[in-house]
Design an enzyme around this catalytic site. Structure first.
Site, short mmCIF file in Angstrom:
data_model
loop_
_atom_site.label_atom_id
_atom_site.label_comp_id
_atom_site.label_asym_id
_atom_site.label_seq_id
_atom_site.Cartn_x
_atom_site.Cartn_y
_atom_site.Cartn_z
N CYS A 208 21.85 35.99 20.14
CA CYS A 208 20.89 35.83 19.40
C CYS A 208 20.88 34.66 18.29
CB CYS A 208 20.31 37.14 18.80
SG CYS A 208 19.63 38.26 20.12
N LYS B 278 24.69 49.80 13.72
CA LYS B 278 26.03 48.84 13.37
C LYS B 278 26.85 49.52 12.52
CE LYS B 278 23.62 44.92 14.87
NZ LYS B 278 23.89 44.16 16.01
N HIS C 70 20.96 34.90 12.76
CA HIS C 70 20.11 35.72 13.97
C HIS C 70 18.88 35.46 13.98
CE1 HIS C 70 19.37 39.41 16.22
NE2 HIS C 70 20.56 39.44 16.51
N GLN D 48 25.63 43.09 9.53
CA GLN D 48 27.18 42.95 9.88
C GLN D 48 28.16 43.42 8.79
OE1 GLN D 48 28.18 42.62 13.00
NE2 GLN D 48 26.37 42.37 13.92
N ASP E 123 20.45 39.64 4.63
CA ASP E 123 20.66 40.16 6.16
C ASP E 123 22.15 40.87 6.04
OD1 ASP E 123 21.10 41.19 8.57
OD2 ASP E 123 20.50 39.18 9.43
#
Length: 406
Positions: A364, A226, A123, A203, A200
């Site tokens: 993104c 999220k 991202h 998600q 990261d």
């Protein structure tokens, strides 16, 4: 609670909406998730029954808000299986957390010639902060390539690792491809070279349990919105020894012990990194979201989402002209696709007329689009409250869109 999708859907008021006279089919969960009523109530109750700033106050409302705020930190610690609450920093989101790491850890410890490794599927929020850091200190950014399925080429990752590698920052689950990266194995290899590893997990946290001690990651970031929580709040997990060694990211109230015009003494963890009034209501809402989410039960939820992924893949591919982008062997319930002869933006507009909400664009992740030679994709991203019937509605909406372009 036992997994019952229809019963679970009753917790989400937005699922009852109508769009253009049609029942809403919400398939944009990778962008943001709907909020259960308990989260809405938690935020509303703070504002209507307990509005106050946290810490420092000695009156009843302030002490009540502080207790709720710090209890949320404990809930996050348990959710991530962190060792101590001092390792949990509240931020404005995953993007804010990544910038904090880059500007606090990166600027303090990296120098000219040091190398940072990211992957081709990142991202933008896990690309741009590292580019900025490289410009500031003279470090070099290295990119792990991906194959035609949208998977990291692990052998190439190993080739990039060296004694010059100081930071590796990789997405656990790709927001545009659905790929699940072998993050634990990647962390092990990075640590062999003495590099710190940033995960990261924006998600990933809705797709599998997260245990930062088992992963042995050095940093991990996530966003509240999220995972069925409010917008404007996120989390940075960091190993205590690293956070202790890092300078503050921002200056202001609450991140200090003492201020004079001659010298400021900084606060202890976690407050050293939480300057100013924090997102109090959002943190309280995040706590409620995590508690709700954990009560669902991983096994039933994962089985349902896997069934949706398989059904959605088959259903989309049954429509002539549909091609799925991102076919990794290990992937989650994210379906990015293109339809021959229709630009994704046009497709998004047309299926919206049928009440179907999908995301269109580069998500993104412009380097991903460049890798696959396309300007954009349409993306259907699924949550546990989605159903096979909603995927049927998406497929029917795509067929109708194709009729327009005949």
């Amino acid at each position: 609670m036992s997994f019952n999708v229809q019963k679970l859907r009753q917790n989400f008021p937005n699922l009852n909406l109508k769009v253009h006279g049609k029942a809403l089919v919400y398939l944009d969960n990778a962008a943001t998730t709907f909020k259960p009523q308990c989260v809405i109530d938690a935020v509303s109750n703070h504002y209507s029954l307990g509005t106050s700033n946290v810490h420092r106050g000695v009156h009843f409302l302030s002490e009540q808000a502080t207790a709720a705020f710090e209890y949320a930190r404990q809930v996050v610690r348990q959710f991530l299986h962190a060792r101590r609450v001092e390792e949990i920093i509240f931020t404005r989101g995953a993007t804010d957390s990544l910038n904090l790491i880059a500007q606090s850890y990166g600027r303090h410890f990296l120098k000219k010639g040091d190398e940072i490794i990211i992957s081709h599927m990142e991202h933008h929020s896990n690309i741009v902060p590292w580019q900025m850091l490289c410009e500031q200190v003279g470090s070099v950014l290295k990119i792990i390539p991906i194959n035609d399925k949208g998977e990291i080429i692990f052998e190439e990752y190993l080739k990039l690792l060296s004694d010059k590698t100081k930071i590796v920052s990789v997405v656990w689950v790709s927001n545009s491809l659905g790929t699940v990266n072998p993050i634990k194995k990647m962390i092990e290899e990075a640590h062999k070279r003495g590099a710190v590893f940033v995960v990261d997990a924006a998600q990933a946290v809705t797709h599998a349990p997260t245990d930062v001690q088992d992963l042995d990651c050095d940093f991990l970031v996530l966003s509240g919105h999220k995972i069925f929580g409010p917008t404007g709040v996120g989390v940075l997990y960091g190993k205590e020894k690293l956070l202790e060694a890092m300078p503050p990211y921002q200056g202001g109230g609450d991140m200090i012990k003492s201020v004079t015009f001659e010298k400021t003494l900084y606060n202890t963890l976690p407050y050293k990194f939480e300057a100013g009034t924090p997102p109090i209501a959002e943190v309280i809402g995040l706590r409620s979201a995590l508690e709700f989410f954990q009560n669902i039960g991983w096994e039933g939820m994962k089985a349902h989402k896997q069934e949706l992924l398989e059904y959605g893949t088959k259903t989309l591919l049954s429509v002539d002209g549909v091609r799925i982008i991102g076919t990794a062997h290990d992937k989650t319930s994210i379906l990015s696709f293109v339809v021959e002869g229709i630009h994704p933006h046009d497709l998004g507009t047309l299926v919206d007329q049928e009440g179907v909400a999908i995301r269109t664009g580069h998500h993104c992740t412009q380097p991903v689009m460049q890798r696959f030679g396309i300007p954009a994709t349409a993306r259907a991203s699924l949550a546990f409250y989605n159903t096979k019937e909603e995927l049927d509605t998406l497929a029917q909406a795509i067929v109708k869109a194709k009729e327009v372009f005949k």
